[in-house]
Design an enzyme around this catalytic site. Structure first.
Site, mmCIF file in Angstrom:
data_model
loop_
_atom_site.group_PDB
_atom_site.id
_atom_site.type_symbol
_atom_site.label_atom_id
_atom_site.label_comp_id
_atom_site.label_asym_id
_atom_site.label_seq_id
_atom_site.Cartn_x
_atom_site.Cartn_y
_atom_site.Cartn_z
ATOM 1 N N SER A 91 0.825 -1.201 0.000
ATOM 2 C CA SER A 91 0.000 0.000 0.000
ATOM 3 C C SER A 91 0.866 1.260 0.000
ATOM 4 C CB SER A 91 -0.896 -0.046 1.258
ATOM 5 O OG SER A 91 -1.668 1.113 1.385
ATOM 6 N N SER A 141 -4.750 13.593 -4.151
ATOM 7 C CA SER A 141 -5.526 14.832 -4.204
ATOM 8 C C SER A 141 -4.935 15.996 -3.423
ATOM 9 C CB SER A 141 -6.937 14.572 -3.699
ATOM 10 O OG SER A 141 -6.919 14.381 -2.306
ATOM 11 N N HIS A 167 -9.864 10.986 -8.048
ATOM 12 C CA HIS A 167 -9.563 12.367 -8.445
ATOM 13 C C HIS A 167 -9.177 12.480 -9.914
ATOM 14 C CE1 HIS A 167 -10.062 14.057 -4.484
ATOM 15 N NE2 HIS A 167 -9.547 12.925 -4.048
ATOM 16 N N THR A 182 -15.301 7.420 -7.960
ATOM 17 C CA THR A 182 -16.451 8.001 -7.264
ATOM 18 C C THR A 182 -17.380 8.644 -8.283
ATOM 19 O OG1 THR A 182 -17.173 9.490 -5.506
ATOM 20 C CG2 THR A 182 -15.360 10.269 -6.855
ATOM 21 N N LYS A 238 -17.425 13.307 -7.264
ATOM 22 C CA LYS A 238 -16.510 14.422 -7.490
ATOM 23 C C LYS A 238 -16.738 14.946 -8.914
ATOM 24 C CE LYS A 238 -13.881 13.192 -3.469
ATOM 25 N NZ LYS A 238 -12.830 12.420 -2.828
ATOM 26 N N THR A 265 -26.658 -2.880 2.967
ATOM 27 C CA THR A 265 -26.996 -1.465 3.018
ATOM 28 C C THR A 265 -27.901 -1.135 1.835
ATOM 29 O OG1 THR A 265 -26.075 0.757 3.293
ATOM 30 C CG2 THR A 265 -24.954 -0.642 1.720
ATOM 31 N N THR A 266 -28.776 -0.164 2.028
ATOM 32 C CA THR A 266 -29.738 0.185 0.988
ATOM 33 C C THR A 266 -29.037 0.724 -0.255
ATOM 34 O OG1 THR A 266 -31.437 0.590 2.640
ATOM 35 C CG2 THR A 266 -31.739 1.669 0.520
HETATM 36 C C1 LIG Z 1 -13.024 11.452 -1.658
HETATM 37 C C2 LIG Z 1 -12.167 10.235 -1.777
HETATM 38 C C3 LIG Z 1 -12.710 8.956 -1.655
HETATM 39 C C4 LIG Z 1 -14.111 8.736 -1.190
HETATM 40 O O1 LIG Z 1 -15.035 8.998 -2.195
HETATM 41 P P1 LIG Z 1 -16.507 9.451 -1.762
HETATM 42 O O2 LIG Z 1 -17.333 9.121 -2.938
HETATM 43 O O3 LIG Z 1 -16.428 10.902 -1.430
HETATM 44 O O4 LIG Z 1 -16.866 8.626 -0.560
HETATM 45 C C5 LIG Z 1 -11.918 7.855 -1.952
HETATM 46 N N1 LIG Z 1 -10.625 8.005 -2.310
HETATM 47 C C6 LIG Z 1 -10.056 9.224 -2.386
HETATM 48 C C7 LIG Z 1 -8.634 9.324 -2.792
HETATM 49 C C8 LIG Z 1 -10.803 10.365 -2.111
HETATM 50 O O5 LIG Z 1 -10.230 11.572 -2.137
#
Ligand SMILES: *Cc1c(COP(=O)(O)O)cnc(C)c1O
Length: 426
Positions: free
Chosen positions: A137, A189, A217, A245, A248, A277-278
């Site tokens: 990691s 980020s 990101h 994600t 973002k 979870t839902t």
């Molecule tokens: C924001 C972030 C996440 C989490 O994503 P969310 O959809 O906001 O929960 C995962 N990894 C990194 C590197 C992030 O900056």
């Protein structure tokens, strides 16, 4: 008697003492006027400009995205109705997963309620399913990945940030017969730097390891279709699992992984964080799909974001502000002290109506506290000029060091270039 109240109070006091107690600004975004927002403070409501949003391309207010969300709510209502197993798998979610698999040129994808959950659930589940697995990691991995590594209960080796030689040393030292999982990010980020993806994929091949990349990101922003740095660099096929994600650059909510049918089916079948979870509501899934589809064919948002980020770096740098070098859309400006960082942020908001959250330890190492600026296609040249003037005044008022003791440049008037991206009310 245990003094519960006192213990909680002491925990909060410790944060105050270390100058890292977090205060959330009470904001109200204004649809169609991004990055403007209303800030409520001490009984007053003021219009301010947000300079630290992770809605990197303004897609959260894109007419097509808002329309998709409204139509889905009108057609299907608000909630999902259950977990994926119990009546929560709605058609928009099925479509979204197809869209994501295609985005990353993978066989399948799986959506979670957030990117955080996707990392925690996927890393821990994948590693747990491989007896004696060792996880490699990057030391700067996001908290959600660290939680996944911890939860797996597997042995872990932390490699120095983006250091492939160190990673190789650790891989070499490991038992060749045991499974290995390398977890890392593409764009980090806080510094805005990029991982050596091809070199890590080479090592993974040489040492027979699986690879898991967090492209949170980068998705939407890099690659010809917004498939992230792995798409841009032509490395997507060599990475086993791509995580991203929807919250973002895609401007909605939710997280996902994309990979081979088998891995995706395993996480779907074994990860408690997915199963119990839902599901994401249909309207969010439909909005995310609209956003991804738009960014698959539209290059203008990516181009404008890169242009405005480059411009912000150049303009702030020319004014003597300590802009930290970054090859991406992220513009970190060094403060180097938690107290000054918080003061600068407060001053910017109160005096200049500019909102930039202070970034302090433990998000970044002590001594590297900073303001993290994220220019979007909607931060035009006039806003950048205003930001420069406000930062220069703030640096002087709060007493923060300029870069190389350079004298701040006279605030020059800059030409306003109209942006190509339109933002109708939708
Ligand atoms: C924001 C972030 C996440 C989490 O994503 P969310 O959809 O906001 O929960 C995962 N990894 C990194 C590197 C992030 O900056």
């Amino acid at each position: 008697m245990i003094d519960y109240k006192g213990r909680f109070a002491a925990a909060i006091d410790a944060l105050h003492d270390e100058k890292r107690y977090r205060v959330f600004a009470d904001l109200e975004r204004i649809a169609g006027r991004f990055p403007a927002a209303i800030w409520r403070h001490e009984g007053e409501a003021r219009e301010i400009t947000v300079w630290c949003s992770n809605d990197y391309l303004g897609m959260g207010q894109h007419p097509a995205v808002m329309k998709a969300m409204r139509s889905a709510v009108a057609a299907m209502g608000s909630g999902a109705g259950g977990t994926r197993n119990i009546s929560g798998t709605n058609h928009p979610l099925v479509e979204l997963e197809r869209e994501l698999a295609d985005l990353h040129s993978k066989e399948a994808a799986l959506v979670f309620t957030s990117g955080f959950v996707s990392n925690e659930a996927s890393i821990s589940t994948i590693a747990r399913l491989l007896p004696d697995c060792q996880i490699f990691s990057d030391e700067l991995n996001h908290a959600s990945m660290i939680e996944g590594v911890k939860k797996s209960g597997c042995r872990k080796a932390i490699f120095r940030h983006n250091d492939v030689d160190h990673l190789e040393e650790l891989l070499k030292a490991a038992d060749p017969a045991k499974p290995k999982l390398i977890v890392f990010e593409s764009v980090y980020s806080m510094d805005g730097d990029i991982a050596p993806i091809a070199a890590i994929a080479d090592l993974a091949e040489r040492y027979n390891a699986l690879t898991y990349i967090d492209e949170v990101h980068a998705v939407g922003m890099y690659g010809a279709r917004g498939g992230g740095i792995t798409e841009r660099d032509g490395e997507a096929r060599r990475i086993d699992v791509i995580e991203g994600t929807l919250a973002k650059a895609f401007g909605v909510l939710g997280g996902y992984i994309a990979g081979s049918r088998d891995v995706i089916d395993c996480v779907r079948s074994y990860a408690p964080g997915f199963i119990f979870t839902t599901a994401l509501p249909p309207a969010l899934a439909a909005a995310a799909t609209a956003s991804i589809r738009h960014l698959k064919t539209s290059q203008v948002e990516r181009d404008s974001q890169q242009r405005q980020a480059a411009r912000a770096k150049a303009v702030l740098g020319a004014a003597g502000l300590p802009v930290m070098a970054s090859p991406t859309h992220i513009v970190p400006v060094l403060v180097g002290d938690p107290d000054l960082c918080k003061k600068a942020s407060d001053h910017l908001l109160e005096v200049h109506g500019i909102y930039i959250q202070p970034i302090n330890y433990p998000t970044v190492p002590r001594g590297t506290e900073r303001l993290r600026i994220t220019p979007t296609p909607f931060h035009d040249d006039a806003l950048i000029a205003k930001l420069r003037d406000a930062l220069v005044e703030t640096w002087q008022a709060v007493g923060i060091a300029f870069a190389n003791a350079a004298k701040p440049a006279e605030p020059a008037r800059s030409r306003v270039t109209p942006l190509v991206v339109s933002q109708a009310g939708g």
